[in-house]
Design an enzyme around this catalytic site. Structure first.
Site, short mmCIF file in Angstrom:
data_model
loop_
_atom_site.label_atom_id
_atom_site.label_comp_id
_atom_site.label_asym_id
_atom_site.label_seq_id
_atom_site.Cartn_x
_atom_site.Cartn_y
_atom_site.Cartn_z
N SER A 146 50.66 -1.99 -44.76
CA SER A 146 49.38 -2.39 -44.17
C SER A 146 48.33 -2.33 -45.27
O SER A 146 48.13 -1.28 -45.89
CB SER A 146 49.03 -1.43 -43.03
N LYS A 172 50.96 -6.81 -44.05
CA LYS A 172 49.97 -6.93 -42.97
C LYS A 172 48.60 -6.75 -43.61
O LYS A 172 48.40 -5.79 -44.36
CB LYS A 172 50.26 -5.87 -41.91
N LYS A 174 44.44 -6.38 -42.92
CA LYS A 174 43.43 -6.09 -41.91
C LYS A 174 42.39 -7.20 -41.95
O LYS A 174 42.03 -7.69 -43.03
CB LYS A 174 42.77 -4.75 -42.23
N ASP A 199 45.90 -7.80 -38.64
CA ASP A 199 45.55 -6.78 -37.64
C ASP A 199 44.03 -6.69 -37.56
O ASP A 199 43.36 -6.39 -38.55
CB ASP A 199 46.13 -5.43 -38.05
N GLU A 224 47.63 -8.94 -34.51
CA GLU A 224 47.67 -7.63 -33.84
C GLU A 224 46.30 -7.26 -33.28
O GLU A 224 45.30 -7.33 -33.99
CB GLU A 224 48.13 -6.59 -34.87
N ASP A 249 48.59 -3.31 -29.96
CA ASP A 249 48.70 -1.97 -30.54
C ASP A 249 47.89 -1.02 -29.65
O ASP A 249 48.43 -0.40 -28.72
CB ASP A 249 48.19 -2.01 -32.00
N LYS A 273 53.75 3.02 -31.42
CA LYS A 273 53.35 4.22 -32.17
C LYS A 273 53.57 5.41 -31.25
O LYS A 273 52.98 5.47 -30.17
CB LYS A 273 51.88 4.17 -32.55
N GLY A 301 52.10 2.53 -37.80
CA GLY A 301 51.85 3.72 -38.61
C GLY A 301 50.45 4.24 -38.39
O GLY A 301 49.55 3.49 -38.01
O1 SMG Z 1 50.49 4.21 -41.65
O2 SMG Z 1 50.87 2.42 -42.77
C1 SMG Z 1 50.18 3.08 -42.02
C2 SMG Z 1 48.89 2.50 -41.51
C3 SMG Z 1 49.14 1.29 -40.70
O3 SMG Z 1 47.33 -0.17 -40.36
C4 SMG Z 1 47.90 0.80 -39.98
N1 SMG Z 1 47.51 1.49 -38.91
O4 SMG Z 1 45.90 -0.33 -36.32
O5 SMG Z 1 47.89 -0.40 -37.01
C5 SMG Z 1 46.77 0.07 -37.09
C6 SMG Z 1 46.39 1.11 -38.11
C7 SMG Z 1 45.82 2.32 -37.46
C8 SMG Z 1 45.27 3.31 -38.39
S1 SMG Z 1 43.84 2.74 -39.07
C9 SMG Z 1 43.06 4.02 -39.79
MG MG Z 2 47.07 -1.89 -35.46
#
Ligand code: SMG
Ligand code: MG
Length: 379
Positions: A146, A172, A174, A199, A224, A249, A273, A301
């Site tokens: 991510s 992925k 953001k 995402d 996402e 999510d 998750k 994650g």
């Molecule tokens: O653990 O690789 C990881 C982070 C993956 O982007 C990630 N998590 O919305 O999926 C999500 C985010 C939530 C945490 S954002 C601080």
């Molecule tokens: Mg997410």
């Protein structure tokens, strides 16, 4: 499949909670903010047969979900851990933990952390790895990464290039309003037909459907959580306007929520998750119902330490996890993990631990160095 072979009860003598501060190797920016230090709670349950470890994946502020670290710290000490200690005086099986904690509404990440610690203790005592217990069918899982929002699209291309060089098999990125189409185009242009998804962490409304439809031309694996956590009907309306599959999510807080979202056609793919749904056992239930419905899932994650990272690898080894998860190596986020065997990338994959319980050992010095608060609760 439901858990085939349940674990024996454990008697819990004490619950230790620690708040850790782990510096990130680089800032992580999402649509809701930038993190430079991961604040997380580690749980240790002490039993006559040894310790078990879990992790409460809340963040410092309630931006991803309503849970946050000081809230989890409070509710766990005031309500959850005392209830668990009471129930475990004569022994509690991991499968009973969610029932013991069910009277307390919400606080799923806190409950998940306690349940994982009990699971770890029970499985270590029985000499069984978490993967085998949950129903893993593979010994390694493909690793996606991510990537946070960067200064500009060219910095994003640099960051993505680095992760591709590391071997990550899926990217992925953001996104947020104003940092969506151009960022996605830059990555697609630079790297061609890589496995790519985006995402939004709830940053859009249905009014933005035209902008989101522009992403259709990039052949993304999925988009996402474009809308708010409780926008199930709006997600269904948006799905009808996009070619890109919608993955939920934040909205999927339980197996029941997953069933409702699928019934309403609000999601074609689900991010699982364990923290968000209240534990690894509820995560398996989400997996099972999606598999039954033919809906692909992948493991999300929460910037886990090695504890949650090892457990996530076990979960992602179940057969319904047909898309690569956010299961990166420890060094994606941390220069120093709190486990002796940090999670590493091997040919774009992460190994499913085979040792009993979560399958990794805590590094006591790294744990101590990261600890900013500690409390021990006894019956
Ligand atoms: O653990 O690789 C990881 C982070 C993956 O982007 C990630 N998590 O919305 O999926 C999500 C985010 C939530 C945490 S954002 C601080
Ligand atoms: Mg997410």
């Amino acid at each position: 499949m439901p858990i085939v072979r349940p674990a024996a009860p454990v008697r819990i003598d004490a619950v230790e909670l620690r708040v850790l501060h782990l510096p990130l190797v680089s800032p992580f920016t999402t649509s809701f903010g930038t993190e430079t230090v991961r604040e997380v709670i580690v749980v240790r349950v002490r039993t006559g047969d040894g310790d078990g470890w879990g992790e409460i994946v809340t963040q410092q502020a309630p931006l991803y979900s309503s849970e946050y670290t000081q809230g989890a710290w409070d509710v766990t000490q005031r309500f959850l851990a005392p209830a668990l200690l009471d129930a475990a005086a004569e022994g509690v099986a991991p499968e009973q933990v969610s029932t013991v904690l069910a009277p307390f509404v919400g606080h799923r990440m806190a409950k998940a952390g306690l349940e994982l610690a009990v699971l770890d203790a029970a499985l270590r005592a029985a000499g069984r790895p978490l993967g085998e217990y949950l129903g893993a069918t593979v010994d390694r899982v493909p690793s996606g990464v991510s990537v946070g929002i960067q200064r500009d699209p060219s910095a994003l291309v640099d960051a993505v290039g680095g992760y591709l060089d590391d071997g990550y098999v899926r990217i992925k990125i953001k996104i947020k309003p104003g940092r969506d189409v151009a960022d996605t185009a830059a990555v697609r242009d630079a790297f061609g037909a890589i496995a790519l998804q985006v995402d939004a962490n709830s940053a859009y409304t249905l009014e933005d459907a035209d902008t989101l439809a522009e992403l259709d031309r990039f052949d993304l694996l999925l988009i996402e959580q474009p809308l708010q956590e409780d926008d199930i009907v709006d997600h269904a309306a948006l799905a009808a306007r996009l070619r890109t599959p919608i993955c939920l999510d934040e909205s999927i807080v339980s197996a029941k929520a997953a069933r409702d979202a699928l019934a309403l056609r609000a999601a074609a793919i689900i991010n699982i998750k364990a923290g968000r749904v209240g534990g690894y056992l509820e995560a398996v239930r989400v997996h099972d119902l999606c598999r039954e419905a033919g809906v692909p899932v992948w493991c999300g994650g929460m910037l886990e330490t090695g504890i949650g990272r090892a457990a996530n690898a076990a979960l992602a080894a179940l057969p319904g996890f047909t898309l690569p998860g956010d299961l990166s190596a420890s060094d994606r986020f941390y220069a120093r993990d709190i486990v002796r065997e940090p999670i590493v990338l091997d040919d774009g994959h992460v190994r499913v631990p085979t040792a009993p319980g979560i399958g990794v050992e805590i590094d006591p010095v790294a744990l101590e160095d990261a600890t900013v608060a500690r409390v021990e609760l006894r019956r």
